[in-house]
Every structure is written in C-alpha cells, then in structure tokens.
Design an enzyme around this catalytic site. Sequence first.
Site, short mmCIF file in Angstrom:
data_model
loop_
_atom_site.label_atom_id
_atom_site.label_comp_id
_atom_site.label_asym_id
_atom_site.label_seq_id
_atom_site.Cartn_x
_atom_site.Cartn_y
_atom_site.Cartn_z
N VAL A 184 89.37 -18.37 -41.78
CA VAL A 184 90.80 -18.50 -42.10
C VAL A 184 91.06 -19.94 -42.57
CG1 VAL A 184 93.15 -18.12 -41.27
CG2 VAL A 184 91.27 -16.77 -40.34
N HIS A 185 90.66 -20.22 -43.81
CA HIS A 185 90.75 -21.58 -44.33
C HIS A 185 92.20 -21.95 -44.68
CE1 HIS A 185 86.50 -22.26 -44.26
NE2 HIS A 185 86.23 -21.32 -45.17
N ASP A 186 92.66 -21.53 -45.84
CA ASP A 186 93.95 -22.01 -46.34
C ASP A 186 95.15 -21.61 -45.48
OD1 ASP A 186 92.53 -23.22 -48.33
OD2 ASP A 186 92.97 -21.73 -49.86
#
Length: 324
Positions: free
Chosen positions: A243-245
């Site tokens: 869950v990067h951005d």
Amino acid sequence: MKTKIILDTDPGIDDVFAILFAQAHPDIELKAITTVYGNATIENATRNALYIKQKYQLQADVVTGASQPIIRPPVGPTVVVHGEGGLGDVKVPENIEGQADPRPAYQYIIDTIKAEPGEITLVAIGPLTNLALALQADPSIVDLVKEVVIMGGAFGENNHHGNVTPFAEANIHDDPHAADIVFTASWPVVVIGLDVTEQSFFTREYLDQLRDDAGEVGQFIWDISRFYLRFYSKKVGLEACHVHDPSAIAYVINPELFTLREGPIRVVTDGVAEGMTIQKLDSRVYPHDEWMDKAPQKVGVAVNNIALLELYRRSIIDYATSLK
C-alpha cells in the site's frame, strides 16, 4: 476543517488508488492533481488524471508537470509494473472531456500556495521534480506551505531498503537531485517511505471484498489492480500488493496511524547508491557533515496497518454509496 491538498502524482495504478482515497474522504479537499513522469510518460500520466477527473466528476484541477528529471537521464516509465498506459489492463478512452490547466505544474503549485498561505498541503507520490522546480522558481513558498507529505524513500527500518535498487526507492531514484532539493528545504516534510508502506498489504481477498462492497468504485479499483497483482505475484512473490501511495493520503487523514522520527535527510545523487535516502539521527558535530545545516524532517518508521486498511476500505465504500 478539511485539509486542502495538491496531489502531485504519476498515475500509475496505486496512484489512482490514492487519488480516489483523497477524493473519497470527507476530511480532504482535493484542489488539484499535478502530474509528473514516472510510472507513465507525462502524456499518459496527464491523460489518466483527466480520465479519473471525468469518470468521477472531480472538481480538482489537472495540471501537467515535468516530463523528465532535472539532471539525470530519464529512467523511463515502469511498464512492467503499471502497463503500457499506466492503468494496467484498463484502456483510457480516446475522447476525454476537459483540459489541463495551461500553467506548468510548478507554477500552479507556487500560485496556489501563495494565494492560500498556510492552508495547502503538498502530497507528492511520484518523482519530486515538480516540487523542486517550484522551490527553485520561488523559494519563498517554504514559509507559506502547510506541510509536504511524500511517498518515497527507504531508510532501512523494518528491513526495507529499496525497490528499484538494493538501496533506492523508485520515486527518489527517478530524480535524486530533485529529492535532495525537496528534503533539504526549510519547509516541513513528512516522508512516508517503504519503511511503512511495505508493512501494509492489499491482498487478493481484500480487493475482492472491496469490489463486492464498494459498487462501481470498488470494481474499478479491482479492474486496475489485476495487472499490478500479476507483477507482485511474478516478480515479488506476493499474492498482494504493498500500500504505497494511499499510505501518504492516510497520513494526511490521520497522522496518528504512523510513528515518526526526526532528523535531516540527504539523497545520494550518483554512483552505485544513486537515490538512497539517508537520515542523520544524532546531534554530534562531525568534521565533514553535509546534514548539519539542513532542516530536520520527519520519517515514518511504524504504522498501524490494520487501522490503515480499514480507513481505506471504509472511505471507498462510503464514497461509492454517495455516488448512487
């Protein structure tokens, strides 16, 4: 009070996850989407942003930004992760309503911060070229911005060091000179890097459930996630994606989800460690110290991943319900 944000982004599958999160949550006012090269070419990134604006009737301006780094040669779009156009298997229609703001992104950023001093949070989830260009064009914005939240970098916490080289994260590696300018400026920066983004996972089951519970929005997120999950399965060995951005948006909504540490940050701009982010954590005075006179910035080192995933899920479901 809503937090007014300019979202600087290179859409990008997980960038769209983040755009929809920002649009969905009632505590955020998404004023603009400024685009940058990275996951896609600048043409495709801007086209994708305009498509999302049209598809969900966003009020946010879309503004075209930089097409290449300040100094280093371009790395090129990450087609293997995001597909040819940036949205995986989803093809953007030929005819899209609306046009981008005529200003370059860096000028839009300057104009908006100066028009609303102390109210604008910059959230950057792509290469930091637009922010660096804005700083170079008008250094006074450091005293006028509310906060700068960045998805990028890796500091070795939780054994997370890099994702495009052993020691560099993609957004920083794409333009390390810009990142060093942004991190060393005297504005308040919070870095949400791999140290925390790789602690949270959108599993296949999570995305399937979101598809089932969040109507058309959930279905769209599921559709664009197919290509992304195939990459993670084949190249990373995960049946899930990090869950990067969206983690940067989660920080804006609820900073208490994250544990932060403070210290000045520098970026390696060339050589084998190009793009590596290094934070000084002690107060010792060294004979040679390129950190000493730089502003201390905050770095995320731990996250309540369960609460973050529930925040995302609930926000998207509520947003989908509001569209009916």
